[in-house]
Motif scaffolding. Structure first.
Motif, PDB file in Angstrom:
ATOM      1  N   LEU A  86     -27.383   5.602  27.732  1.00  0.00           N
ATOM      2  CA  LEU A  86     -26.358   4.568  27.581  1.00  0.00           C
ATOM      3  C   LEU A  86     -26.265   3.733  28.847  1.00  0.00           C
ATOM      4  O   LEU A  86     -26.298   4.261  29.956  1.00  0.00           O
ATOM      5  CB  LEU A  86     -25.002   5.210  27.281  1.00  0.00           C
ATOM      6  CG  LEU A  86     -24.943   6.098  26.047  1.00  0.00           C
ATOM      7  CD1 LEU A  86     -23.592   6.797  25.944  1.00  0.00           C
ATOM      8  CD2 LEU A  86     -25.244   5.296  24.790  1.00  0.00           C
ATOM      9  N   ARG A  88     -23.929   0.317  30.053  1.00  0.00           N
ATOM     10  CA  ARG A  88     -22.868  -0.631  29.685  1.00  0.00           C
ATOM     11  C   ARG A  88     -22.436  -0.462  28.234  1.00  0.00           C
ATOM     12  O   ARG A  88     -22.179  -1.415  27.517  1.00  0.00           O
ATOM     13  CB  ARG A  88     -23.309  -2.065  29.922  1.00  0.00           C
ATOM     14  CG  ARG A  88     -23.531  -2.442  31.362  1.00  0.00           C
ATOM     15  CD  ARG A  88     -23.803  -3.925  31.429  1.00  0.00           C
ATOM     16  NE  ARG A  88     -24.290  -4.320  32.733  1.00  0.00           N
ATOM     17  CZ  ARG A  88     -24.839  -5.507  32.966  1.00  0.00           C
ATOM     18  NH1 ARG A  88     -24.957  -6.390  31.999  1.00  0.00           N
ATOM     19  NH2 ARG A  88     -25.263  -5.814  34.174  1.00  0.00           N
ATOM     20  N   GLY A  89     -22.406   0.765  27.767  1.00  0.00           N
ATOM     21  CA  GLY A  89     -21.986   1.052  26.404  1.00  0.00           C
ATOM     22  C   GLY A  89     -23.030   0.758  25.347  1.00  0.00           C
ATOM     23  O   GLY A  89     -22.751   0.854  24.157  1.00  0.00           O
ATOM     24  N   ASN A  90     -24.252   0.428  25.768  1.00  0.00           N
ATOM     25  CA  ASN A  90     -25.353   0.122  24.844  1.00  0.00           C
ATOM     26  C   ASN A  90     -26.365   1.263  24.833  1.00  0.00           C
ATOM     27  O   ASN A  90     -26.660   1.849  25.877  1.00  0.00           O
ATOM     28  CB  ASN A  90     -26.095  -1.150  25.278  1.00  0.00           C
ATOM     29  CG  ASN A  90     -25.225  -2.365  25.227  1.00  0.00           C
ATOM     30  OD1 ASN A  90     -24.886  -2.848  24.158  1.00  0.00           O
ATOM     31  ND2 ASN A  90     -24.831  -2.862  26.395  1.00  0.00           N
ATOM     32  N   ARG A  91     -26.920   1.523  23.665  1.00  0.00           N
ATOM     33  CA  ARG A  91     -27.997   2.498  23.550  1.00  0.00           C
ATOM     34  C   ARG A  91     -29.306   1.852  24.001  1.00  0.00           C
ATOM     35  O   ARG A  91     -29.692   0.808  23.482  1.00  0.00           O
ATOM     36  CB  ARG A  91     -28.151   2.962  22.105  1.00  0.00           C
ATOM     37  CG  ARG A  91     -26.974   3.747  21.595  1.00  0.00           C
ATOM     38  CD  ARG A  91     -27.193   4.164  20.166  1.00  0.00           C
ATOM     39  NE  ARG A  91     -26.066   4.939  19.683  1.00  0.00           N
ATOM     40  CZ  ARG A  91     -26.058   5.590  18.535  1.00  0.00           C
ATOM     41  NH1 ARG A  91     -27.122   5.544  17.748  1.00  0.00           N
ATOM     42  NH2 ARG A  91     -25.006   6.267  18.169  1.00  0.00           N
ATOM     43  N   GLN A 124     -19.909  10.038  28.069  1.00  0.00           N
ATOM     44  CA  GLN A 124     -19.304   8.855  27.451  1.00  0.00           C
ATOM     45  C   GLN A 124     -19.599   7.602  28.263  1.00  0.00           C
ATOM     46  O   GLN A 124     -19.554   7.610  29.485  1.00  0.00           O
ATOM     47  CB  GLN A 124     -17.782   9.063  27.386  1.00  0.00           C
ATOM     48  CG  GLN A 124     -17.022   8.004  26.649  1.00  0.00           C
ATOM     49  CD  GLN A 124     -17.009   8.248  25.157  1.00  0.00           C
ATOM     50  OE1 GLN A 124     -17.077   9.375  24.710  1.00  0.00           O
ATOM     51  NE2 GLN A 124     -16.923   7.186  24.393  1.00  0.00           N
ATOM     52  N   ASP A 125     -19.895   6.509  27.566  1.00  0.00           N
ATOM     53  CA  ASP A 125     -20.042   5.182  28.183  1.00  0.00           C
ATOM     54  C   ASP A 125     -19.530   4.177  27.157  1.00  0.00           C
ATOM     55  O   ASP A 125     -20.167   3.957  26.122  1.00  0.00           O
ATOM     56  CB  ASP A 125     -21.495   4.903  28.540  1.00  0.00           C
ATOM     57  CG  ASP A 125     -21.675   3.583  29.296  1.00  0.00           C
ATOM     58  OD1 ASP A 125     -20.701   2.825  29.430  1.00  0.00           O
ATOM     59  OD2 ASP A 125     -22.801   3.314  29.734  1.00  0.00           O
ATOM     60  N   GLY A 126     -18.375   3.593  27.429  1.00  0.00           N
ATOM     61  CA  GLY A 126     -17.751   2.702  26.459  1.00  0.00           C
ATOM     62  C   GLY A 126     -17.363   3.496  25.230  1.00  0.00           C
ATOM     63  O   GLY A 126     -16.792   4.581  25.327  1.00  0.00           O
ATOM     64  N   THR A 127     -17.726   2.990  24.067  1.00  0.00           N
ATOM     65  CA  THR A 127     -17.405   3.699  22.824  1.00  0.00           C
ATOM     66  C   THR A 127     -18.532   4.629  22.389  1.00  0.00           C
ATOM     67  O   THR A 127     -18.396   5.345  21.401  1.00  0.00           O
ATOM     68  CB  THR A 127     -17.133   2.688  21.680  1.00  0.00           C
ATOM     69  OG1 THR A 127     -18.295   1.877  21.493  1.00  0.00           O
ATOM     70  CG2 THR A 127     -15.941   1.814  22.000  1.00  0.00           C
ATOM     71  N   GLU A 128     -19.625   4.617  23.116  1.00  0.00           N
ATOM     72  CA  GLU A 128     -20.776   5.468  22.787  1.00  0.00           C
ATOM     73  C   GLU A 128     -20.730   6.771  23.582  1.00  0.00           C
ATOM     74  O   GLU A 128     -20.178   6.818  24.678  1.00  0.00           O
ATOM     75  CB  GLU A 128     -22.090   4.744  23.087  1.00  0.00           C
ATOM     76  CG  GLU A 128     -22.364   3.567  22.187  1.00  0.00           C
ATOM     77  CD  GLU A 128     -22.823   3.974  20.798  1.00  0.00           C
ATOM     78  OE1 GLU A 128     -23.271   5.127  20.611  1.00  0.00           O
ATOM     79  OE2 GLU A 128     -22.726   3.124  19.901  1.00  0.00           O
ATOM     80  N   ARG A 129     -21.343   7.811  23.022  1.00  0.00           N
ATOM     81  CA  ARG A 129     -21.367   9.114  23.673  1.00  0.00           C
ATOM     82  C   ARG A 129     -22.683   9.817  23.341  1.00  0.00           C
ATOM     83  O   ARG A 129     -23.172   9.737  22.222  1.00  0.00           O
ATOM     84  CB  ARG A 129     -20.182   9.946  23.187  1.00  0.00           C
ATOM     85  CG  ARG A 129     -20.142  11.326  23.754  1.00  0.00           C
ATOM     86  CD  ARG A 129     -18.830  12.039  23.448  1.00  0.00           C
ATOM     87  NE  ARG A 129     -18.771  13.246  24.230  1.00  0.00           N
ATOM     88  CZ  ARG A 129     -18.483  13.320  25.513  1.00  0.00           C
ATOM     89  NH1 ARG A 129     -18.195  12.239  26.184  1.00  0.00           N
ATOM     90  NH2 ARG A 129     -18.485  14.462  26.158  1.00  0.00           N
TER      91      ARG A 129
END
Length: 159
Positions: A86, A88-91, A124-129
């Protein structure tokens, strides 16, 4: 349990079915693993990435190098299995094989990156985990194996 991990899905289900009145006895994952980008490179369509030329670019793309590999405990078997990190919340997909001390990721969709950017390998990073169970699944193993393979020389921060 120290890392907030159930030994297995069955153990968690059994515990909750036997202790229906106890709603607050749930384990929470506490381990995260982060690293900074060490370098970037633009590659052209047809270029190869990784040991043994295991990934061939289907388009021009920007690749970032993360200074983490199987020596540090990131599973080599996670290569080419849909694994990602992850940013900046991106995969960001892992490209090619996980190397001894590095892995490469596709960062083409993210603008204005610097070498000080932090990548999340676990957590966790942003809404992604990314959970240990995810990494274990990509690596065809169990989450306990992942935590036992983390190199003791990795810096630890207790927060």
């Amino acid at each position: 349990s120290l890392y907030g991990l159930w030994p297995s899905r069955l153990t968690r289900l059994s515990y909750h079915s036997l202790n229906k009145e106890e709603k607050n006895h749930s384990l929470k994952a506490v381990l995260s693993w982060k690293a900074k980008i060490s370098s970037f490179k633009m590659i052209d369509k047809g270029d190869y990435v990784g040991y043994g030329c295991t990934y061939q670019a289907s388009t021009q793309m920007q690749v970032a190098v993360i200074p983490v590999g199987y020596y540090e405990g990131y599973p080599r078997l996670a290569s080419g299995s849909g694994s990602y990190v992850l940013l900046r919340g991106n995969r960001c997909t892992i490209l090619g094989r996980v190397c001894m001390n590095m892995l490469m990721i596709d960062v083409s969709q993210i603008d204005n990156l610097t070498n000080s950017e932090v990548v999340t390998l676990l957590g966790q990073d942003g809404t992604e985990r990314i959970d240990l169970e995810d990494l274990a699944s990509w690596s065809q193993t169990i989450h306990y194996e992942i935590v036992t393979r983390l190199n003791s020389k990795l810096p630890r921060r207790i927060v």
